[in-house]
Design an enzyme around this catalytic site. Structure first.
Site, short mmCIF file in Angstrom:
data_model
loop_
_atom_site.label_atom_id
_atom_site.label_comp_id
_atom_site.label_asym_id
_atom_site.label_seq_id
_atom_site.Cartn_x
_atom_site.Cartn_y
_atom_site.Cartn_z
N LYS A 1 0.90 -1.25 -0.01
CA LYS A 1 0.01 -0.21 -0.12
C LYS A 1 0.84 1.45 0.10
CE LYS A 1 -4.41 -1.86 1.56
NZ LYS A 1 -5.39 -2.09 2.45
N ARG B 1 -3.50 -10.24 5.32
CA ARG B 1 -3.87 -10.16 4.03
C ARG B 1 -2.63 -9.47 3.40
NH1 ARG B 1 -5.79 -6.69 0.08
NH2 ARG B 1 -7.22 -7.54 -1.03
#
Ligand code: 7PJ
Length: 281
Positions: free
Chosen positions: A223, A258
């Site tokens: 991210k 995740r």
């Protein structure tokens, strides 16, 4: 806390933190041949992640990245259902569906999906009822705003209080809709309507969310918060940062990580889990 989840025909033990591998289904090609290749590539990727130690494969067809194009429900079904069916047929792994749509939830569950992962925490019309009917575990994630605009100007008085309040409200909505509390998983939603400072504060104080007494899922892999810390590193140069971030999350109690990078993350999680589980000597 209940650390055994019933995921359809499989059980999931979260007492050592587990890895959820990310499988993004990209837009289909037009020809049948293209679709077959697409399905084959998805299966291959899922198999690699399973061999690397993922217990869950999170399949998503809607890109929730900032500025992503919206995907219709029919497109989502067309992309997801063949992949779910193929994974269920060929691989011994729990299939999680990253969706916010009631119809996708119902149809996926019918094909053997084992977990519902909703970045909108079942706020879309019909999603609560559809999820309730599946009997599957559900991950409720916090997001401020909508994917298209969420990173424009995220704002909180207190990100910790507001994320907590939202998750508590969604737990109430779920139990009121007939979803047993034991089916719920919580996620503070790194990168979803949050500045770098908001994300860092959530990570630093993640352990505070353990008093909600539900398993925490964390997704920071690749991210932009990692890119920002690394002074603008592109997506494919965020591996070590992601592994570091995942390690911190596990030390603060995360039960599901995740990630796109299963093998590296799994090894780091193994170290953190070993430290967490050792007796004082
Ligand atoms: C997350 C997610 C996350 C959960 C995505 C990306 C964006 N689901 N789906 N948590 N992120 N539960 O992977 O960069 O953080 S899509």
């Amino acid at each position: 806390m209940n650390s055994i989840l019933l995921c359809g025909d499989k059980t999931l033990d979260l007492s050592p933190t587990v890895i959820m591998g990310v499988l993004n289904i990209t837009p289909d090609s037009f020809s049948d041949g293209g679709q077959y290749l697409q399905l084959d590539a998805a299966l291959h990727q899922a198999e690699l992640m399973l061999n690397d130690g993922a217990l869950i494969i999170d399949v998503g067809a809607e890109s929730t990245r900032p500025q992503a194009n919206p995907v219709s429900e029919q497109q989502e079904l067309d992309r997801l259902l063949p992949v779910i069916a193929a994974i269920k047929q060929r691989l011994d792994v729990i299939v999680s569906i990253d969706t916010s749509s009631a119809r996708v939830i119902s149809e996926s569950a019918r094909l053997g999906a084992g977990l519902i992962n909703d970045v909108r925490a079942l706020q879309r019309p019909g999603a609560l009822a559809a999820a309730a009917a599946t009997n599957l575990p559900i991950c409720l994630m916090h997001m401020q705003g909508q994917p298209s605009t969420m990173q424009v100007q995220p704002h909180y008085q207190s990100v910790l209080d507001e994320v907590r309040f939202f998750l508590q409200q969604r737990i109430v909505a779920c139990t009121a809709a007939g979803i047993a509390r034991e089916r719920l998983i919580l996620d503070v939603g790194f990168g979803f309507g949050k500045t770098l400072t908001h994300n860092l504060s959530l990570l630093k104080h993640l352990a505070e969310f353990n008093d909600l007494d539900l398993p925490l899922l964390v997704g920071m892999s690749r991210k932009s918060m990692l890119g920002a810390i690394l002074h603008g590193a592109p997506v494919h140069e965020r591996l070590y940062a992601g592994v570091g971030a995942a390690t911190i999350a596990v030390m603060h109690g995360a039960r599901i990580i995740r990630t796109h990078d299963v093998k590296a993350t799994k090894e780091a999680v193994a170290v953190a889990s070993a430290v967490l589980n050792v007796r004082r000597k």
